[in-house]
Structure formats: structure tokens, C-alpha cells
Write an enzyme that holds these catalytic residues in place. Structure first.
Site, short mmCIF file in Angstrom:
data_model
loop_
_atom_site.label_atom_id
_atom_site.label_comp_id
_atom_site.label_asym_id
_atom_site.label_seq_id
_atom_site.Cartn_x
_atom_site.Cartn_y
_atom_site.Cartn_z
N LYS A 1 0.85 -1.22 0.00
CA LYS A 1 -0.05 0.10 -0.15
C LYS A 1 0.87 1.41 0.04
O LYS A 1 0.53 2.23 -0.77
CB LYS A 1 -0.95 -0.03 1.25
CG LYS A 1 -2.16 -0.97 0.99
CD LYS A 1 -2.84 -1.37 2.29
CE LYS A 1 -3.85 -2.31 1.98
NZ LYS A 1 -4.63 -2.95 3.15
N ASP B 1 -11.78 2.41 3.83
CA ASP B 1 -11.81 1.10 3.69
C ASP B 1 -13.52 0.70 3.65
O ASP B 1 -13.95 -0.51 3.41
CB ASP B 1 -11.24 0.28 5.01
CG ASP B 1 -10.17 -0.69 4.66
OD1 ASP B 1 -9.92 -1.00 3.37
OD2 ASP B 1 -9.49 -1.29 5.62
N GLN C 1 -5.30 -1.87 9.40
CA GLN C 1 -5.01 -3.05 8.85
C GLN C 1 -5.83 -4.22 10.00
O GLN C 1 -5.38 -4.34 10.88
CB GLN C 1 -3.59 -3.26 8.52
CG GLN C 1 -3.26 -4.56 7.88
CD GLN C 1 -3.93 -4.86 6.54
OE1 GLN C 1 -3.56 -3.82 5.61
NE2 GLN C 1 -4.46 -5.85 6.02
#
Ligand code: NDP
Length: 298
Positions: free
Chosen positions: A53, A120, A97
Site C-alpha cells: 500500500k 476501507d 489493517q
């Protein structure tokens, strides 16, 4: 004739090109999109995702602020870090994450992210808006799957889609997206899970089959009908002593047998994964664009 192998890497590169142009324009106008990434612990797959990322952000010009914390970080420390990112004007998107260490309350952590920075798309406000067909951040994997189908000219509207898996991260938001009356939607949808009986009969209904279960090779060529489009979301590490790392990545679909009967198939690796990553950058650019517009209007 074998299936068309859908090139997720090429699709993702095209999307990143589009994002890079938006990022460059926004940066020239005074808002450089910024992504805050928080990783707790040493899960090898998570470390590898976070590294990728970071590289992706560099490539498209997004500022990335990476925070890596030890596995014994307390929940209150993590909430404090999220609060700082929420208030940081250089950060437009926040990604924590997953999975988090087991003793942390994942739902509470995700709910602490400002919904307008939740790139997200897992905050209850964004998931609720998705369900209500309101403007929201669409979670990256479902969004990536819809983009793949769109770019490959495979219509979702009116298609019979069989989705295998109903997780909070992939299956459930994807189901909401595919059946809603709006972008990415209007499919006739069947969702299978571990309680589904006679899955082969259900699979035979699908013009498109999407599999996200975490079971290597679950779907075999003899379980689907000729001409089906197969989207394999699974990313599973299986032992392979012939490789330096000692493992290889495989999907939830038995690629060799399914490619003989499918019309098109996404490979693992190189299918859904790269496009998922690109959609995170996309959502971050959108978050920054909204911030930029709001600032101009004040
Ligand atoms: P979860 O374990 O959270 O969910 C798995 C889902 O599959 C559940 O709904 C479960 O049913 C269902 N399931 C499991 N076994 C079967 C079976 N034999 N038959 C039918 N349904 C079954 O997994 P995730 O959704 O988080 O991840 C799934 C896969 O996708 C993993 O391999 C993961 O690594 C990968 N992944 C890939 C991403 C990408 O970008 N390509 C992003 C995120 C995940 P039930 O609900 O009844 O338990």
C-alpha cells in the site's frame, strides 16, 4: 476453448493512472491526498499488504503516513492514534489493517475512525449508507470486483450472480452492492455460506460466480456450467517446498479445472488483489477531493 484470464494487474495499473491524474490536480490546487495506515503486530500477510500500500501511494503521489505498532499495544493507545489521524488535516483516509490482535475490539476501533476518512468502507455509517443506497465509501474488495466486471464489459444488471461467502469484509458488503438498485447493482443474487445445501445445484444458476471463502480450491470445474464468469477472491497460502518462501498463493477456485469450462476467470495472484489495492487509493483520492471542495466552500 479455455477461459479468458482476466488481468487484474493491468486493470489496476489503468485505475492507478486515472488516480495519479486526480492526485496531481488536487496537489497543484493545494490538497495533496494523504492516507494514514496503522498496522498492529507482525502478521506476515498484513506486513506485506501494508508495504504494498505504501508503494502504491508513492506511485500515484498520495502522501502516506505509516504507523507500525507492537502487538501488545493497548486499545486505548490505538484509539488515541486514530483520534490524532482523525484531526490531522494532511490525512484524508485512514486504514487500520485487519485482523487486529485478538484482545482488541475490532468493531470499536473501526467505529472510532471518522466516517469521512473511512476509506476501507467498514465504519457502520458507511456500511449502513451502502445498504440504504446512499453516497458512501464502498469497501475496496467489493468495489474492485464491480470495477473488474465493468472494465471487462460483463454486465451485472440482470445477471444471475452466485456469491459464495458472506463475511463482514467481503461477502456481506458485496451482496449489498450487487443487489441494490444503483451503481454496481441490479443483479439477481444468491448468497451461499457454510450452511448452504447442495452448493453445486446453486452454482449452476450463476452467469457470474464470485467466491470468497478462504478454502483453497473449493470450487472445481465440474461444479460450474460452461460459459460462467468466475471471480476468485480467495488468497490462501499453501505449502510449496519448491519456492524460496516455502509457500505459494492460491485462490478458492481450482484454477486449472475451472479455466477449462469458464468464459473468464480472475487468477490468484494477479486478479482481484491488485484491483482491491487500487480502490483504496481511489477512495483516498475521493476523500481528499471532498475535503478540498468543503474547504473551498467555507
Ligand atoms: P471469512 O473467513 O471471514 O468468511 C468466509 C466466508 O465463506 C463465510 O461467510 C463462510 O460461511 C463461507 N464459507 C466458508 N467455507 C465455506 C464452504 N465450504 N462453502 C460455502 N461457504 C463457505 O473470510 P473473508 O471473507 O475475510 O476472506 C475470504 C477469502 O478472501 C480469504 O482467502 C481472504 O484471504 C481473501 N480476501 C481477499 C481479498 C482480496 O483483495 N482479493 C480481500 C479480503 C479477503 P459462514 O458465514 O457460514 O461461516
Amino acid at each position: 476453448m479455455g477461459a479468458k484470464i482476466i488481468d487484474g494487474k493491468a486493470i489496476a495499473a489503468g485505475i492507478r493512472g486515472e488516480i495519479a491524474r486526480t492526485v496531481s490536480k488536487l496537489t497543484l490546487e493545494g490538497t495533496r491526498p494523504g492516507l494514514g495506515v496503522v498496522l498492529v503486530g507482525q502478521n506476515p500477510a498484513s506486513i506485506s499488504y501494508v508495504n504494498s500500500k505504501e508503494n502504491d501511494c508513492d506511485e500515484v503521489g498520495i502522501y502516506s503516513h505509516d504507523i507500525r505498532l507492537p502487538a501488545n499495544t493497548s486499545e486505548s493507545e490505538l484509539l488515541h492514534i486514530i483520534d490524532n489521524l482523525n484531526h490531522n488535516p494532511r490525512i484524508h483516509g485512514i486504514l487500520v489493517q485487519l485482523p487486529l490482535p485478538k484482545d482488541m475490539n475490532e468493531a470499536r476501533i473501526i467505529a472510532a475512525i471518522l466516517p469521512e476518512k473511512d476509506v476501507d468502507g467498514f465504519h457502520p455509517a458507511n456500511l449502513g449508507r451502502l445498504l440504504l443506497n446512499l453516497d458512501c465509501f464502498i469497501p475496496c474488495t467489493p468495489y474492485g470486483i464491480v470495477k473488474i466486471l465493468e472494465i471487462e464489459n460483463i454486465p451485472i444488471e440482470g445477471a444471475e450472480i452466485v456469491l459464495v461467502g458472506r463475511s463482514r469484509i467481503v461477502g456481506a458488503p458485496l451482496a449489498n452492492l450487487l443487489f441494490r438498485k444503483g451503481y454496481g447493482g441490479n443483479a439477481t443474487l444468491t448468497v451461499c455460506h457454510s450452511y448452504t445445501r447442495n452448493i453445486e445445484k446453486v452454482l449452476s444458476r450463476g452467469d457470474i460466480i464470485i467466491v470468497a471463502t478462504g478454502n483453497p480450491g473449493l470450487i472445481k470445474g465440474n461444479m460450474i456450467r460452461n460459459g460462467t464468469v468466475v471471480i476468485d477472491v480467495g488468497i490462501n497460502r499453501v505449502e510449496d517446498s519448491s519456492r524460496r518462501k516455502g509457500y505459494k498463493l492460491v485462490g478458492d477456485v481450482d484454477f486449472d479445472s475451472v479455466k477449462q469450462v469458464a468464459k473468464a476467470i480472475t487468477p490468484v495472484p494477479g486478479g482481484v488483489g491488485p484491483v482491491t489495492r487500487a480502490m483504496l487509493l481511489w477512495n483516498t483520492a475521493v476523500a481528499a477531493q471532498r475535503f478540498h471542495t468543503d474547504r473551498k466552500e467555507v
